[in-house]
Design a protein around this motif. Structure first.
Motif, mmCIF file in Angstrom:
data_model
loop_
_atom_site.group_PDB
_atom_site.id
_atom_site.type_symbol
_atom_site.label_atom_id
_atom_site.label_comp_id
_atom_site.label_asym_id
_atom_site.label_seq_id
_atom_site.Cartn_x
_atom_site.Cartn_y
_atom_site.Cartn_z
ATOM 1 N N ARG A 265 8.718 -17.135 -0.257
ATOM 2 C CA ARG A 265 7.651 -16.492 0.516
ATOM 3 C C ARG A 265 6.321 -17.155 0.220
ATOM 4 O O ARG A 265 5.977 -17.388 -0.940
ATOM 5 N N THR A 266 5.561 -17.427 1.285
ATOM 6 C CA THR A 266 4.211 -17.944 1.147
ATOM 7 C C THR A 266 3.285 -16.979 1.863
ATOM 8 O O THR A 266 3.396 -16.788 3.079
ATOM 9 N N ASP A 267 2.383 -16.343 1.093
ATOM 10 C CA ASP A 267 1.408 -15.405 1.672
ATOM 11 C C ASP A 267 0.280 -16.170 2.334
ATOM 12 O O ASP A 267 -0.137 -17.234 1.857
ATOM 13 N N LEU A 268 -0.224 -15.629 3.430
ATOM 14 C CA LEU A 268 -1.342 -16.209 4.167
ATOM 15 C C LEU A 268 -2.504 -15.264 4.058
ATOM 16 O O LEU A 268 -2.393 -14.087 4.337
ATOM 17 N N ARG A 269 -3.627 -15.734 3.645
ATOM 18 C CA ARG A 269 -4.795 -14.857 3.467
ATOM 19 C C ARG A 269 -5.892 -15.237 4.423
ATOM 20 O O ARG A 269 -6.030 -16.256 4.908
ATOM 21 N N ALA B 52 4.418 -7.122 9.102
ATOM 22 C CA ALA B 52 4.847 -5.780 9.502
ATOM 23 C C ALA B 52 3.692 -4.820 9.274
ATOM 24 O O ALA B 52 3.032 -4.863 8.235
ATOM 25 N N ARG B 53 3.463 -3.954 10.281
ATOM 26 C CA ARG B 53 2.391 -2.967 10.164
ATOM 27 C C ARG B 53 2.885 -1.630 10.713
ATOM 28 O O ARG B 53 3.643 -1.587 11.675
ATOM 29 N N ASN B 54 2.398 -0.561 10.087
ATOM 30 C CA ASN B 54 2.646 0.772 10.623
ATOM 31 C C ASN B 54 1.310 1.290 11.135
ATOM 32 O O ASN B 54 0.474 1.735 10.355
ATOM 33 N N GLU C 145 0.834 -1.202 0.000
ATOM 34 C CA GLU C 145 0.000 0.000 0.000
ATOM 35 C C GLU C 145 0.873 1.259 0.000
ATOM 36 O O GLU C 145 1.044 1.894 1.023
ATOM 37 N N GLN C 146 1.457 1.600 -1.134
ATOM 38 C CA GLN C 146 2.286 2.802 -1.282
ATOM 39 C C GLN C 146 3.575 2.738 -0.478
ATOM 40 O O GLN C 146 4.091 3.752 -0.023
ATOM 41 N N CYS C 147 4.105 1.549 -0.286
ATOM 42 C CA CYS C 147 5.356 1.372 0.437
ATOM 43 C C CYS C 147 6.518 1.358 -0.547
ATOM 44 O O CYS C 147 6.343 1.079 -1.729
ATOM 45 N N ASP C 148 7.705 1.665 -0.039
ATOM 46 C CA ASP C 148 8.914 1.732 -0.864
ATOM 47 C C ASP C 148 9.956 0.762 -0.362
ATOM 48 O O ASP C 148 10.057 0.504 0.844
ATOM 49 N N GLY C 149 10.759 0.249 -1.277
ATOM 50 C CA GLY C 149 11.907 -0.580 -0.931
ATOM 51 C C GLY C 149 13.107 -0.176 -1.763
ATOM 52 O O GLY C 149 12.958 0.185 -2.938
ATOM 53 N N TRP C 150 14.277 -0.197 -1.148
ATOM 54 C CA TRP C 150 15.536 0.078 -1.831
ATOM 55 C C TRP C 150 16.450 -1.116 -1.572
ATOM 56 O O TRP C 150 16.769 -1.423 -0.423
ATOM 57 N N GLN D 128 0.268 -1.816 5.838
ATOM 58 C CA GLN D 128 0.721 -3.120 6.319
ATOM 59 C C GLN D 128 1.060 -4.012 5.147
ATOM 60 O O GLN D 128 0.629 -3.779 4.026
ATOM 61 N N GLU D 129 1.857 -5.044 5.453
ATOM 62 C CA GLU D 129 2.130 -6.049 4.437
ATOM 63 C C GLU D 129 1.220 -7.237 4.671
ATOM 64 O O GLU D 129 0.531 -7.312 5.697
ATOM 65 N N ILE D 130 1.196 -8.159 3.743
ATOM 66 C CA ILE D 130 0.395 -9.377 3.875
ATOM 67 C C ILE D 130 1.107 -10.317 4.838
ATOM 68 O O ILE D 130 2.333 -10.503 4.757
ATOM 69 N N ARG D 131 0.359 -10.906 5.757
ATOM 70 C CA ARG D 131 0.935 -11.882 6.685
ATOM 71 C C ARG D 131 1.485 -13.043 5.858
ATOM 72 O O ARG D 131 0.846 -13.514 4.913
#
Length: 112
Positions: A108-112, A86-88, A14-19, A39-42
């Protein structure tokens, strides 16, 4: 020499950045920024062990159902197979490093 200014940049979630500061098969180091209330996906990683280290702001890390509030210059290790997110939850950006061994690409395995 690498810095946030010359590293490869990408957007995620959601509008997050990575370098990407370092990307090798055995180790990755990423500087990330999460705006307020994102937040990211669990998820979990089958093999990678991670270490999240907060550079500025407050990061809420959920690790196997337990919540940890990390503030500037605090970190948390995430072992392989551990479900986490991770959540802000704050009103300002949080910036942090994510150090992974080995790399998380394809692990990575996403959990929904």
């Amino acid at each position: 020499m690498v810095s946030k200014e010359n590293a490869d940049h990408y957007n995620w979630g959601e509008q997050c950045d990575g370098w990407t500061l370092m990307q090798r098969q055995d180790l990755s180091v990423i500087h990330e920024r999460m705006p307020a209330h994102t937040q990211e996906i669990r998820h979990y990683h089958a093999q990678a062990r991670q270490f999240f280290f907060v550079l500025s702001g407050t990061l809420c890390m959920e690790l196997e159902g337990e919540h940890h509030l990390l503030t500037t210059h605090q970190g948390l290790e995430i072992p392989p197979q551990a479900r986490h997110q991770a959540r802000n939850e704050s009103e300002r950006d949080v910036e942090f490093l994510v150090i992974s061994h080995p790399t998380t690409r394809g692990d990575r395995t996403d959990l929904r």
